[in-house]
Design a protein around this motif. Structure first.
Motif, PDB file in Angstrom:
ATOM      1  N   LEU A   1      40.265 -37.940  32.065  1.00  0.00           N
ATOM      2  CA  LEU A   1      40.743 -38.883  31.050  1.00  0.00           C
ATOM      3  C   LEU A   1      40.383 -38.411  29.646  1.00  0.00           C
ATOM      4  O   LEU A   1      41.204 -38.499  28.721  1.00  0.00           O
ATOM      5  CB  LEU A   1      40.175 -40.279  31.301  1.00  0.00           C
ATOM      6  N   ARG A   2      39.175 -37.904  29.479  1.00  0.00           N
ATOM      7  CA  ARG A   2      38.766 -37.413  28.156  1.00  0.00           C
ATOM      8  C   ARG A   2      39.604 -36.216  27.725  1.00  0.00           C
ATOM      9  O   ARG A   2      39.964 -36.087  26.562  1.00  0.00           O
ATOM     10  CB  ARG A   2      37.284 -37.056  28.157  1.00  0.00           C
ATOM     11  N   ASN A   3      39.914 -35.332  28.677  1.00  0.00           N
ATOM     12  CA  ASN A   3      40.765 -34.185  28.352  1.00  0.00           C
ATOM     13  C   ASN A   3      42.174 -34.629  27.979  1.00  0.00           C
ATOM     14  O   ASN A   3      42.770 -34.095  27.045  1.00  0.00           O
ATOM     15  CB  ASN A   3      40.812 -33.201  29.520  1.00  0.00           C
ATOM     16  N   SER A   4      42.716 -35.616  28.704  1.00  0.00           N
ATOM     17  CA  SER A   4      44.061 -36.100  28.375  1.00  0.00           C
ATOM     18  C   SER A   4      44.051 -36.880  27.062  1.00  0.00           C
ATOM     19  O   SER A   4      45.053 -36.909  26.345  1.00  0.00           O
ATOM     20  CB  SER A   4      44.618 -36.972  29.502  1.00  0.00           C
ATOM     21  N   LEU A   5      42.915 -37.481  26.735  1.00  0.00           N
ATOM     22  CA  LEU A   5      42.806 -38.250  25.497  1.00  0.00           C
ATOM     23  C   LEU A   5      42.975 -37.352  24.277  1.00  0.00           C
ATOM     24  O   LEU A   5      43.597 -37.744  23.290  1.00  0.00           O
ATOM     25  CB  LEU A   5      41.458 -38.975  25.449  1.00  0.00           C
ATOM     26  N   ARG A   6      42.479 -36.129  24.364  1.00  0.00           N
ATOM     27  CA  ARG A   6      42.613 -35.193  23.242  1.00  0.00           C
ATOM     28  C   ARG A   6      44.083 -34.965  22.911  1.00  0.00           C
ATOM     29  O   ARG A   6      44.490 -34.992  21.751  1.00  0.00           O
ATOM     30  CB  ARG A   6      41.949 -33.867  23.589  1.00  0.00           C
ATOM     31  N   GLY A   7      44.878 -34.718  23.944  1.00  0.00           N
ATOM     32  CA  GLY A   7      46.306 -34.493  23.738  1.00  0.00           C
ATOM     33  C   GLY A   7      47.006 -35.724  23.191  1.00  0.00           C
ATOM     34  O   GLY A   7      47.888 -35.625  22.333  1.00  0.00           O
ATOM     35  N   LYS A   8      46.609 -36.895  23.690  1.00  0.00           N
ATOM     36  CA  LYS A   8      47.229 -38.139  23.226  1.00  0.00           C
ATOM     37  C   LYS A   8      46.903 -38.416  21.766  1.00  0.00           C
ATOM     38  O   LYS A   8      47.767 -38.857  20.996  1.00  0.00           O
ATOM     39  CB  LYS A   8      46.784 -39.306  24.112  1.00  0.00           C
ATOM     40  N   VAL A   9      45.665 -38.137  21.364  1.00  0.00           N
ATOM     41  CA  VAL A   9      45.282 -38.338  19.961  1.00  0.00           C
ATOM     42  C   VAL A   9      46.032 -37.359  19.065  1.00  0.00           C
ATOM     43  O   VAL A   9      46.520 -37.724  17.988  1.00  0.00           O
ATOM     44  CB  VAL A   9      43.750 -38.199  19.794  1.00  0.00           C
TER      45      VAL A   9
ATOM     46  N   LYS B   1      48.957 -36.056  19.686  1.00  0.00           N
ATOM     47  CA  LYS B   1      50.347 -36.519  19.644  1.00  0.00           C
ATOM     48  C   LYS B   1      50.500 -37.655  18.629  1.00  0.00           C
ATOM     49  O   LYS B   1      51.438 -37.664  17.833  1.00  0.00           O
ATOM     50  CB  LYS B   1      50.786 -36.991  21.024  1.00  0.00           C
ATOM     51  N   LEU B   2      49.556 -38.580  18.645  1.00  0.00           N
ATOM     52  CA  LEU B   2      49.583 -39.682  17.688  1.00  0.00           C
ATOM     53  C   LEU B   2      49.454 -39.161  16.260  1.00  0.00           C
ATOM     54  O   LEU B   2      50.183 -39.601  15.361  1.00  0.00           O
ATOM     55  CB  LEU B   2      48.471 -40.682  17.996  1.00  0.00           C
ATOM     56  N   ASN B   3      48.558 -38.210  16.045  1.00  0.00           N
ATOM     57  CA  ASN B   3      48.409 -37.626  14.706  1.00  0.00           C
ATOM     58  C   ASN B   3      49.693 -36.931  14.261  1.00  0.00           C
ATOM     59  O   ASN B   3      50.066 -37.010  13.089  1.00  0.00           O
ATOM     60  CB  ASN B   3      47.235 -36.646  14.674  1.00  0.00           C
ATOM     61  N   ASP B   4      50.350 -36.226  15.189  1.00  0.00           N
ATOM     62  CA  ASP B   4      51.620 -35.578  14.860  1.00  0.00           C
ATOM     63  C   ASP B   4      52.663 -36.606  14.439  1.00  0.00           C
ATOM     64  O   ASP B   4      53.387 -36.406  13.461  1.00  0.00           O
ATOM     65  CB  ASP B   4      52.151 -34.777  16.053  1.00  0.00           C
ATOM     66  N   LEU B   5      52.753 -37.705  15.184  1.00  0.00           N
ATOM     67  CA  LEU B   5      53.728 -38.742  14.853  1.00  0.00           C
ATOM     68  C   LEU B   5      53.440 -39.366  13.492  1.00  0.00           C
ATOM     69  O   LEU B   5      54.358 -39.708  12.752  1.00  0.00           O
ATOM     70  CB  LEU B   5      53.743 -39.833  15.931  1.00  0.00           C
ATOM     71  N   GLU B   6      52.153 -39.503  13.183  1.00  0.00           N
ATOM     72  CA  GLU B   6      51.775 -40.107  11.909  1.00  0.00           C
ATOM     73  C   GLU B   6      51.779 -39.093  10.768  1.00  0.00           C
ATOM     74  O   GLU B   6      51.558 -39.468   9.618  1.00  0.00           O
ATOM     75  CB  GLU B   6      50.388 -40.746  12.031  1.00  0.00           C
ATOM     76  N   GLY B   7      52.014 -37.834  11.080  1.00  0.00           N
ATOM     77  CA  GLY B   7      52.054 -36.808  10.046  1.00  0.00           C
ATOM     78  C   GLY B   7      50.679 -36.365   9.587  1.00  0.00           C
ATOM     79  O   GLY B   7      50.534 -35.779   8.513  1.00  0.00           O
ATOM     80  N   LYS B   8      49.656 -36.621  10.386  1.00  0.00           N
ATOM     81  CA  LYS B   8      48.298 -36.219  10.041  1.00  0.00           C
ATOM     82  C   LYS B   8      48.000 -34.862  10.662  1.00  0.00           C
ATOM     83  O   LYS B   8      48.652 -34.430  11.602  1.00  0.00           O
ATOM     84  CB  LYS B   8      47.285 -37.238  10.572  1.00  0.00           C
ATOM     85  N   GLU B   9      46.977 -34.219  10.124  1.00  0.00           N
ATOM     86  CA  GLU B   9      46.536 -32.948  10.687  1.00  0.00           C
ATOM     87  C   GLU B   9      45.842 -33.192  12.018  1.00  0.00           C
ATOM     88  O   GLU B   9      45.304 -34.274  12.265  1.00  0.00           O
ATOM     89  CB  GLU B   9      45.552 -32.254   9.741  1.00  0.00           C
ATOM     90  N   GLU B  10      45.831 -32.141  12.841  1.00  0.00           N
ATOM     91  CA  GLU B  10      45.119 -32.226  14.114  1.00  0.00           C
ATOM     92  C   GLU B  10      43.641 -32.438  13.835  1.00  0.00           C
ATOM     93  O   GLU B  10      43.070 -31.829  12.936  1.00  0.00           O
ATOM     94  CB  GLU B  10      45.322 -30.940  14.909  1.00  0.00           C
ATOM     95  N   THR B  11      43.027 -33.327  14.609  1.00  0.00           N
ATOM     96  CA  THR B  11      41.618 -33.616  14.436  1.00  0.00           C
ATOM     97  C   THR B  11      40.803 -32.388  14.807  1.00  0.00           C
ATOM     98  O   THR B  11      40.964 -31.835  15.890  1.00  0.00           O
ATOM     99  CB  THR B  11      41.191 -34.811  15.316  1.00  0.00           C
ATOM    100  N   ARG B  12      39.961 -31.954  13.899  1.00  0.00           N
ATOM    101  CA  ARG B  12      39.157 -30.757  14.150  1.00  0.00           C
ATOM    102  C   ARG B  12      38.106 -31.034  15.202  1.00  0.00           C
ATOM    103  O   ARG B  12      37.501 -32.098  15.233  1.00  0.00           O
ATOM    104  CB  ARG B  12      38.474 -30.308  12.871  1.00  0.00           C
ATOM    105  N   GLY B  13      37.908 -30.046  16.047  1.00  0.00           N
ATOM    106  CA  GLY B  13      36.859 -30.141  17.050  1.00  0.00           C
ATOM    107  C   GLY B  13      37.266 -30.825  18.339  1.00  0.00           C
ATOM    108  O   GLY B  13      36.474 -30.888  19.268  1.00  0.00           O
ATOM    109  N   THR B  14      38.491 -31.331  18.433  1.00  0.00           N
ATOM    110  CA  THR B  14      38.878 -32.039  19.652  1.00  0.00           C
ATOM    111  C   THR B  14      39.179 -31.101  20.805  1.00  0.00           C
ATOM    112  O   THR B  14      39.191 -31.516  21.947  1.00  0.00           O
ATOM    113  CB  THR B  14      40.119 -32.930  19.423  1.00  0.00           C
ATOM    114  N   SER B  15      39.414 -29.834  20.502  1.00  0.00           N
ATOM    115  CA  SER B  15      39.700 -28.886  21.583  1.00  0.00           C
ATOM    116  C   SER B  15      38.457 -28.119  22.018  1.00  0.00           C
ATOM    117  O   SER B  15      38.551 -27.204  22.828  1.00  0.00           O
ATOM    118  CB  SER B  15      40.794 -27.912  21.139  1.00  0.00           C
ATOM    119  N   LEU B  16      37.305 -28.487  21.488  1.00  0.00           N
ATOM    120  CA  LEU B  16      36.068 -27.817  21.859  1.00  0.00           C
ATOM    121  C   LEU B  16      35.596 -28.292  23.235  1.00  0.00           C
ATOM    122  O   LEU B  16      35.751 -29.448  23.596  1.00  0.00           O
ATOM    123  CB  LEU B  16      34.971 -28.106  20.834  1.00  0.00           C
TER     124      LEU B  16
END
Length: 139
Positions: A97-105, A107-122
Motif C-alpha cells: 500500500l505504501r508503494n502504491s501510495l507513492r504513485g497515487k500521490v 499522479k495527484l501532483n501531476d493533475l494539480e500541476g505540481k512538481e513530483e514530491t522529492r524523496g518519495t521514490s527512496l
C-alpha cells in the motif's frame, strides 16, 4: 484569454477529486492495518511473557484466541504461529500500500500541476546492500 468549456473544467475537477480520494483511502487503509499490526504485536508480547510464567509454574500451554465472533482455546504455539503469520501478511500489505501510495500521490501532483514530491521514490537499503556498505567502509 482563452476560456475552457465547463465540461472540461468539470472533468478536470472530477479527476483531481478521484485521485485525492484514492490517496486518502490508501492512507486510511495503511493506518487501519498498522493499528491491527500493533495489536498483534501486543498480543505476541503478552503470550510470550505468559509462556515464561507458565513454564516456571507448570501450568498448561493453551491460550484463548478470537476467531471472527468466537473465542477458542488453542495450544499457545499454534496461536503464536498464527499471529506471526498474520504479522508477516500485514507487513506485506502495508508495504504494498505504501508503494502504491507513492504513485497515487505523484499522479495527484501531476493533475494539480505540481512538481513530483522529492524523496518519495527512496527506499531503504537491504541487508545485502548494508553489508556491502560496511565492507566498503572497512567495518
Amino acid at each position: 484569454m482563452a476560456t475552457k468549456a465547463p465540461e472540461t473544467v468539470q472533468q478536470y475537477l472530477s479527476d483531481v477529486e478521484s485521485a485525492a480520494e484514492e490517496v486518502i483511502t490508501t492512507q486510511q487503509e495503511v493506518v487501519t492495518l498498522d493499528r491491527r499490526r500493533n495489536t498483534n504485536r501486543e498480543a505476541l508480547r503478552s503470550l510470550r511473557s505468559n509462556a515464561a510464567v507458565s513454564a516456571t509454574t507448570g501450568s498448561g500451554g493453551r491460550s484463548w484466541i478470537c476467531v471472527g465472533n468466537m473465542f477458542l482455546r488453542m495450544p499457545r504455539e499454534f496461536v503464536v504461529e498464527s499471529i506471526e503469520k498474520e504479522q508477516k501478511q500485514l507487513d506485506t500489505e502495508i508495504n504494498n500500500l505504501r508503494n502504491s501510495l507513492r504513485g497515487k500521490v505523484n499522479k495527484l501532483n501531476d493533475l494539480e500541476g505540481k512538481e513530483e514530491t522529492r524523496g518519495t521514490s527512496l527506499r531503504p537499503l537491504s541487508q545485502d546492500e548494508w553489508c556491502a556498505v560496511r565492507q566498503a567502509l572497512g567495518k
